[in-house]
Design a protein around this motif. Structure first.
Motif, mmCIF file in Angstrom:
data_model
loop_
_atom_site.group_PDB
_atom_site.id
_atom_site.type_symbol
_atom_site.label_atom_id
_atom_site.label_comp_id
_atom_site.label_asym_id
_atom_site.label_seq_id
_atom_site.Cartn_x
_atom_site.Cartn_y
_atom_site.Cartn_z
ATOM 1 N N LEU A 120 27.146 -1.141 22.977
ATOM 2 C CA LEU A 120 27.200 0.107 22.205
ATOM 3 C C LEU A 120 27.296 -0.163 20.703
ATOM 4 C CD1 LEU A 120 29.640 2.119 24.499
ATOM 5 C CD2 LEU A 120 27.271 2.758 24.043
ATOM 6 N N ALA A 121 27.950 -1.270 20.332
ATOM 7 C CA ALA A 121 28.100 -1.612 18.908
ATOM 8 C C ALA A 121 26.856 -2.298 18.356
ATOM 9 C CB ALA A 121 29.315 -2.521 18.718
ATOM 10 N N LEU A 122 26.027 -2.837 19.251
ATOM 11 C CA LEU A 122 24.850 -3.625 18.856
ATOM 12 C C LEU A 122 23.907 -2.907 17.881
ATOM 13 C CD1 LEU A 122 23.091 -6.227 19.217
ATOM 14 C CD2 LEU A 122 22.118 -5.153 21.251
ATOM 15 N N PRO A 123 23.483 -1.645 18.148
ATOM 16 C CA PRO A 123 22.541 -0.999 17.211
ATOM 17 C C PRO A 123 23.084 -0.919 15.782
ATOM 18 C CG PRO A 123 22.688 0.253 19.252
ATOM 19 C CD PRO A 123 23.758 -0.797 19.324
ATOM 20 N N SER A 124 24.375 -0.614 15.645
ATOM 21 C CA SER A 124 24.965 -0.515 14.311
ATOM 22 C C SER A 124 25.015 -1.882 13.628
ATOM 23 C CB SER A 124 26.375 0.080 14.390
ATOM 24 O OG SER A 124 26.929 0.157 13.098
ATOM 25 N N MET A 125 25.385 -2.919 14.394
ATOM 26 C CA MET A 125 25.434 -4.277 13.825
ATOM 27 C C MET A 125 24.039 -4.729 13.383
ATOM 28 S SD MET A 125 28.178 -6.385 16.160
ATOM 29 C CE MET A 125 29.939 -6.010 16.110
ATOM 30 N N LYS A 126 23.032 -4.438 14.204
ATOM 31 C CA LYS A 126 21.645 -4.798 13.863
ATOM 32 C C LYS A 126 21.234 -4.117 12.553
ATOM 33 C CE LYS A 126 18.589 -4.839 17.535
ATOM 34 N NZ LYS A 126 18.131 -4.422 18.896
ATOM 35 N N GLN A 127 21.548 -2.843 12.478
ATOM 36 C CA GLN A 127 21.205 -2.032 11.313
ATOM 37 C C GLN A 127 21.872 -2.569 10.043
ATOM 38 O OE1 GLN A 127 22.322 2.014 12.102
ATOM 39 N NE2 GLN A 127 21.614 2.730 10.126
ATOM 40 N N ARG A 128 23.099 -3.113 10.198
ATOM 41 C CA ARG A 128 23.868 -3.602 9.054
ATOM 42 C C ARG A 128 23.579 -5.084 8.763
ATOM 43 N NH1 ARG A 128 28.122 0.237 8.045
ATOM 44 N NH2 ARG A 128 29.820 -1.221 7.544
ATOM 45 N N LEU A 148 29.846 -14.429 29.275
ATOM 46 C CA LEU A 148 29.268 -13.246 28.635
ATOM 47 C C LEU A 148 29.132 -13.502 27.130
ATOM 48 C CD1 LEU A 148 28.413 -10.193 28.608
ATOM 49 C CD2 LEU A 148 30.829 -9.675 28.199
ATOM 50 N N THR A 149 30.187 -14.042 26.527
ATOM 51 C CA THR A 149 30.207 -14.305 25.081
ATOM 52 C C THR A 149 29.111 -15.287 24.684
ATOM 53 O OG1 THR A 149 32.608 -14.088 25.208
ATOM 54 C CG2 THR A 149 31.710 -14.916 23.150
ATOM 55 N N LYS A 150 28.955 -16.346 25.481
ATOM 56 C CA LYS A 150 27.943 -17.361 25.172
ATOM 57 C C LYS A 150 26.535 -16.758 25.228
ATOM 58 C CE LYS A 150 30.783 -21.265 26.547
ATOM 59 N NZ LYS A 150 30.955 -22.442 27.415
ATOM 60 N N ASN A 151 26.334 -15.852 26.177
ATOM 61 C CA ASN A 151 25.035 -15.172 26.265
ATOM 62 C C ASN A 151 24.821 -14.221 25.096
ATOM 63 O OD1 ASN A 151 23.333 -15.765 28.813
ATOM 64 N ND2 ASN A 151 25.440 -15.823 29.520
ATOM 65 N N GLN A 152 25.882 -13.513 24.686
ATOM 66 C CA GLN A 152 25.765 -12.639 23.517
ATOM 67 C C GLN A 152 25.364 -13.467 22.288
ATOM 68 O OE1 GLN A 152 29.771 -11.024 23.633
ATOM 69 N NE2 GLN A 152 29.084 -9.091 24.515
ATOM 70 N N ALA A 153 26.038 -14.613 22.129
ATOM 71 C CA ALA A 153 25.759 -15.482 20.978
ATOM 72 C C ALA A 153 24.302 -15.950 20.994
ATOM 73 C CB ALA A 153 26.704 -16.683 20.992
ATOM 74 N N LYS A 154 23.844 -16.343 22.174
ATOM 75 C CA LYS A 154 22.493 -16.883 22.308
ATOM 76 C C LYS A 154 21.422 -15.809 22.083
ATOM 77 C CE LYS A 154 20.064 -20.252 25.075
ATOM 78 N NZ LYS A 154 20.106 -21.153 26.201
ATOM 79 N N GLU A 155 21.638 -14.631 22.652
ATOM 80 C CA GLU A 155 20.617 -13.588 22.590
ATOM 81 C C GLU A 155 20.627 -12.796 21.275
ATOM 82 O OE1 GLU A 155 20.478 -11.119 26.104
ATOM 83 O OE2 GLU A 155 20.895 -12.824 27.417
ATOM 84 N N TRP A 156 21.791 -12.688 20.664
ATOM 85 C CA TRP A 156 21.904 -11.819 19.490
ATOM 86 C C TRP A 156 21.974 -12.559 18.162
ATOM 87 C CZ3 TRP A 156 26.130 -8.059 21.851
ATOM 88 C CH2 TRP A 156 25.539 -7.363 22.930
ATOM 89 N N GLY A 157 21.895 -13.886 18.220
ATOM 90 C CA GLY A 157 21.903 -14.679 16.984
ATOM 91 C C GLY A 157 20.776 -14.283 16.049
ATOM 92 N N LYS A 158 19.647 -13.904 16.625
ATOM 93 C CA LYS A 158 18.473 -13.516 15.807
ATOM 94 C C LYS A 158 18.725 -12.256 14.977
ATOM 95 C CE LYS A 158 16.005 -11.244 19.675
ATOM 96 N NZ LYS A 158 16.476 -11.829 20.934
ATOM 97 N N TYR A 159 19.750 -11.502 15.344
ATOM 98 C CA TYR A 159 20.094 -10.297 14.565
ATOM 99 C C TYR A 159 21.227 -10.576 13.562
ATOM 100 C CZ TYR A 159 17.837 -8.265 18.711
ATOM 101 O OH TYR A 159 16.975 -7.989 19.735
ATOM 102 N N GLY A 160 21.624 -11.836 13.463
ATOM 103 C CA GLY A 160 22.736 -12.177 12.560
ATOM 104 C C GLY A 160 24.092 -11.866 13.182
ATOM 105 N N ILE A 161 24.091 -11.704 14.508
ATOM 106 C CA ILE A 161 25.360 -11.392 15.195
ATOM 107 C C ILE A 161 25.914 -12.658 15.841
ATOM 108 C CG2 ILE A 161 26.407 -10.084 17.110
ATOM 109 C CD1 ILE A 161 24.159 -7.929 16.513
ATOM 110 N N ARG A 162 27.193 -12.908 15.578
ATOM 111 C CA ARG A 162 27.881 -14.052 16.173
ATOM 112 C C ARG A 162 28.851 -13.556 17.238
ATOM 113 N NH1 ARG A 162 31.328 -16.202 13.062
ATOM 114 N NH2 ARG A 162 31.476 -14.589 11.475
ATOM 115 N N ALA A 163 29.066 -14.381 18.265
ATOM 116 C CA ALA A 163 30.030 -14.029 19.318
ATOM 117 C C ALA A 163 30.844 -15.262 19.674
ATOM 118 C CB ALA A 163 29.308 -13.503 20.553
ATOM 119 N N ASN A 164 32.152 -15.106 19.677
ATOM 120 C CA ASN A 164 33.060 -16.209 19.975
ATOM 121 C C ASN A 164 34.208 -15.730 20.858
ATOM 122 O OD1 ASN A 164 32.181 -18.617 18.180
ATOM 123 N ND2 ASN A 164 32.133 -16.877 16.769
ATOM 124 N N VAL A 165 34.871 -16.695 21.477
ATOM 125 C CA VAL A 165 36.012 -16.383 22.353
ATOM 126 C C VAL A 165 37.270 -17.045 21.827
ATOM 127 C CG1 VAL A 165 36.977 -16.637 24.674
ATOM 128 C CG2 VAL A 165 34.551 -16.380 24.408
#
Length: 258
Positions: free
Chosen positions: A131-139, A172-189
Motif C-alpha cells: 500500500l505504501a509502494l505507490p507513494s514511495m515510487k512517486q517520491r 519477505l524483506t529480501k524479496n522487497q529489497a530485490k524487487e523494489w531496488g529499481k524504484y530507489g526503495i530499500r528494505a531491511n530487517v
C-alpha cells in the motif's frame, strides 16, 4: 565533502511506525522524530496513540496519531490513505506491530492461532508495504524496515509459531529489497534480542529465567527499547543508503552466545 552527520537528517521525510504507542515501536518513532521526520504513531487504540502524540509534541517533535489494527484490511488502507492526506506521502515504513498469543509446544497450538499469527506478523507487513509502494515510487524512493526477532534466526523455547512467522518476514524483506531496488526503495530487517517491554514481560518478569538468559549474553543484560532506535534511524536515512536486503541483530550478543 558530503557531511556524514547530515546524512542522518530526516527532515522532510514521513515515517509510519506500526505498534508505536509503547515499547520498541515508540522508541523507534521517537528516534525518527528526533532526526526530523514527521512520524505517524499507530496502534489499535486511538487513545493510546493520541497520548504519545501529545508527549512528542511537548518535546517539539512532529507527530500525528492514526489508529490501525494491522490485521484488518480496511484499517491498513485507512492508515496509508490518512497519512498521505495529512503529510503528503510516505518515505519510511517501520512494520513493528506483531503478536505472540501463545507460549508452548508447536503441536499444542490451535489452527486459528497459527492463522492469526501469520495474518498479523507476515501478511500485514506485506500488505502495508504494498500500500505504501505507490507513494514511495512517486517520491523517488523509500525505506522499509521490518522488525523481526532473533527468534527468526535461532529457535528458542515455546515460541515456535512466532519464530516461524518472523523467519517468513526475513524472506519477505529480501524479496522487497530485490524487487523494489529499481524504484530507489530499500528494505531491511532488524532482529532485536530480549528487550524490556510489555511484549516480553513473561520472559523478564521470571527472575530465574532472566538470570539464566543474562548469564549467557556477552552484554550480560537485556536490552532497552531506546537501544533499537539508533539502528532504525541509520536504516531509514541516507546514512544507510547502501544497505538493503540486510538482516541486522541488536541482541546483546545472543546469536554468538554459547
Amino acid at each position: 565533502m558530503n557531511s556524514i552527520k547530515q546524512s542522518f537528517n530526516l527532515e522532510g521525510k514521513v515515517a509510519i511506525v506500526t505498534g508505536s504507542s509503547k515499547g520498541i515501536g515508540k522508541a523507534i518513532a521517537q528516534g525518527l522524530a528526533e532526526h526530523g521526520a514527521k512520524v505517524v504513531i499507530s496502534s489499535r487504540s486511538q487513545e493510546a496513540v493520541d497520548e504519545v502524540v501529545t508527549e512528542f509534541k511537548k518535546e517539539g517533535l512532529e507527530a500525528a496519531g492514526i489508529a490501525c489494527h494491522i490485521g484488518k484490511a480496511e484499517q491498513r488502507e485507512n492508515l496509508i490513505q490518512k497519512t498521505i492526506e495529512h503529510y503528503g506521502g510516505v518515505d519510511i515504513l517501520v512494520n513493528n506491530a506483531a503478536i505472540n498469543p501463545i507460549y508452548g509446544p508447536i503441536e499444542d497450538a490451535e489452527e486459528g492461532v497459527f492463522d492469526k499469527i501469520m495474518d498479523v506478523n507476515v501478511k500485514a507487513p506485506w500488505m502495508l508495504s504494498n500500500l505504501a509502494l505507490p507513494s514511495m515510487k512517486q517520491r523517488g524512493g523509500g525505506s522499509i524496515i521490518n522488525i523481526a526477532s532473533v527468534e527468526a534466526l535461532h529457535p528458542g523455547a515455546g515460541l515456535g509459531l512466532y519464530s516461524t512467522s518472523k523467519a517468513a518476514l526475513l524472506m519477505l524483506t529480501k524479496n522487497q529489497a530485490k524487487e523494489w531496488g529499481k524504484y530507489g526503495i530499500r528494505a531491511n530487517v532488524l532482529c532485536p534480542g530480549l528487550i524490556k517491554t510489555k511484549f516480553s514481560a513473561a520472559l523478564w518478569q521470571n527472575e530465574q529465567l532472566l538470570n539464566k538468559i543474562e548469564k549467557t549474553l556477552p552484554s550480560a543484560r537485556m536490552g532497552m527499547p531506546e537501544e533499537m532506535g539508533g539502528i532504525v534511524c541509520l536504516l531509514a536515512s541516507d546514512a544507510g543508503a547502501y544497505m538493503t536486503g540486510g538482516v541486522y541483530n541488536a541482541d546483546g550478543g545472543y546469536m554468538i552466545a554459547g
